[in-house]
Design an enzyme around this catalytic site. Structure first.
Site, short mmCIF file in Angstrom:
data_model
loop_
_atom_site.label_atom_id
_atom_site.label_comp_id
_atom_site.label_asym_id
_atom_site.label_seq_id
_atom_site.Cartn_x
_atom_site.Cartn_y
_atom_site.Cartn_z
N CYS A 112 33.69 -10.49 14.01
CA CYS A 112 32.37 -9.97 14.41
C CYS A 112 31.44 -11.08 14.87
O CYS A 112 30.65 -10.91 15.80
CB CYS A 112 31.74 -9.19 13.26
SG CYS A 112 31.24 -10.22 11.85
N HIS B 45 28.45 -8.95 7.84
CA HIS B 45 28.83 -8.52 9.18
C HIS B 45 27.76 -8.94 10.18
O HIS B 45 26.57 -8.86 9.90
CB HIS B 45 28.98 -7.00 9.20
CG HIS B 45 29.44 -6.43 10.51
ND1 HIS B 45 30.61 -6.83 11.12
CD2 HIS B 45 28.89 -5.50 11.33
CE1 HIS B 45 30.77 -6.15 12.26
NE2 HIS B 45 29.74 -5.35 12.41
N ASN C 93 26.96 -2.88 18.10
CA ASN C 93 28.03 -3.25 17.18
C ASN C 93 29.31 -3.55 17.96
O ASN C 93 29.37 -3.38 19.18
CB ASN C 93 28.26 -2.12 16.18
CG ASN C 93 28.92 -2.60 14.90
OD1 ASN C 93 29.22 -3.77 14.74
ND2 ASN C 93 29.15 -1.69 13.97
#
Length: 457
Positions: A89, A376, A398
């Site tokens: 991520c 994250h 995202n």
């Protein structure tokens, strides 16, 4: 001998008495059991819990009516990426921030950088970081805290922004079409396991060589040979990184190297023009911190940040978004997350009513007790301000695919932002001078194993 045995017996008896005092006695168990009333409501809740997820039962139906996808200030986002079954991520977020800049600068309809290209060099550099760490600590015993930490963490696919900056400045960028994803880049567990196993083996071999009196030159050559094996493993699983390629932008086709491609189309000073800020109420605010050994590249930068109150961070974020500039953002994403709707709201789930108790720790206490931390990274790209200029909610792009959350995005309430936002990377032009001055001071150095600084995945 008799005196020693008698002393040992006395100590054992004392320890036994302490254990009895601290254990659950029959009387204590009876008292504990008495707190459960066995009411009709308790029975109904137990029957429901026996076959249903607690999250489903705790879902707050009232919060479902509060969904609003309108934002007062929003940076244009084009295309949702998907890290799939990987912990990349941090890399997707960093590349998405840069992608937005290139799309806006050249008026492109779509654009995506190759995550696989930079991931290859991330894994190679992390392997070197581990092996050089073993060389640097070769005179320390195996149970030394640093040596132990190295062998516990030889490599991984998680990371943070300094990895993005150091890797790009050293190796450049390439478009996704030039080095596409592979199964192993999208599903990293097996590759991580095999690399970790091999690196631990290499680490022991380096220590054995050092114990026999080998000099630094010999150890460096042995490390280079080991990295050759790592390179081959990565090339087999991910493909060998491209060195030259042709690419067309707005009808103009040219040949590039990864570095020349980055320098022509972006050229950002990722090292000097970005500041990482953090909201950690368990430590002093307006203080600069550095995390020892928290970097991707041995000759790169340790992670350094300024710890600030949440309201200071919000003002920088708002200024950046208003200027159409996305930001690298990280948080404790799993808390109160409605993944299907893509909403992060502390009122999504009412665990208090379900369990008949309260969960009252604040952010500082959750950090201190290891109950919360950044997990994250995503790309902060929108804020909704009220008439007084105060944020009501935020939105991030995202990297879980377009079908995840709200059209590939996550929407968070400002209350959730306060509780579970941790890190933000901001261009210096949006950072107040008083914060920039803090960066000039000698940072407080924290150990690599500090629990707040696990990699974002």
């Amino acid at each position: 001998m008799k005196k020693q045995m008698t002393l040992a017996c006395l100590m054992a008896m004392a320890l036994g008495a302490q254990a009895q005092q601290g254990g659950i006695s029959a009387d204590m168990l009876k008292q504990i059991q008495g707190t459960y009333k066995h009411t009709a409501a308790d029975k109904a809740i137990h029957n429901a819990m026996a076959g249903t997820s607690l999250g489903v039962l705790a879902r707050n139906q009232e919060s479902l009516a509060n969904f609003d996808a309108n934002f007062s200030d929003k940076v244009v986002s084009v295309g949702i990426t998907n890290q799939k079954q990987s912990g990349r991520c941090w890399l997707f977020t960093g590349l998405n921030v840069l992608r937005a800049q290139m799309i806006a600068k050249y008026g492109l309809k779509e654009m995506e950088f190759s995550q696989n290209y930079n991931f290859f060099y991330d894994q190679l550099e992390k392997s070197n970081l581990f092996l050089q760490g073993i060389i640097d600590t070769r005179e320390k015993p195996m149970d030394d805290k640093m040596v132990e930490w190295l062998f516990k963490n030889p490599i991984g696919d998680g990371g943070q922004f300094t990895g993005v900056s150091d890797l790009i400045l050293k190796y450049g960028l390439v478009p996704a079409s030039v080095m596409p994803e592979t199964y192993s880049s999208e599903h990293t567990d097996e590759l991580n396991r095999l690399l970790g196993l091999k690196l631990r083996e290499f680490g022991l071999q380096l220590r054995e060589t050092a114990a026999k009196g080998a000099d630094a030159k010999t150890l460096q050559q042995q490390k280079t040979d080991m990295l050759g094996t790592v390179y081959s493993m990565l090339a087999l699983a991910l493909g060998e990184p491209v060195k030259n390629f042709t690419y067309t932008v707005n009808g103009v086709t040219k040949e590039y190297t990864p570095l020349s491609f980055y320098q022509e189309f972006l050229g950002n000073d990722l090292d000097g023009n970005y500041v990482m800020v953090m909201n950690d109420p368990s430590r002093d605010y307006y203080q600069c911190y550095e995390i020892d050994y928290d970097r991707h590249v041995y000759d790169g930068k340790n992670w350094k940040y300024v710890n600030l109150p949440i309201e200071d961070i919000k003002q920088m974020a708002i200024a950046s978004i208003k200027d159409s500039t996305m930001l690298y953002f990280s948080c404790d994403v799993g808390k109160f997350m409605d993944r299907k709707r893509g909403v992060l709201d502390i009122n999504n789930f009412d665990y208090n009513s379900l369990m008949g108790t309260t969960f009252g720790m604040d952010k500082k206490q959750r950090i201190q007790t290891f109950a919360s931390g950044s997990s994250h990274a995503m790309t902060l790209m929108a804020v909704d301000l009220d008439k007084a200029g105060k944020p009501k909610k935020w939105m991030v792009e995202n990297s879980w695919g377009k079908d995840s959350g709200y059209q590939g995005h996550m929407i968070m309430t400002d209350e959730w932002f306060n509780e579970y936002m941790f890190r933000l990377v901001v261009e210096k032009k949006y950072v107040p001078s008083k914060v920039l001055d803090i960066l000039k001071k000698e940072p407080v150095r924290l150990p690599a194993w500090d629990p707040m600084f696990a990699d974002e995945e």
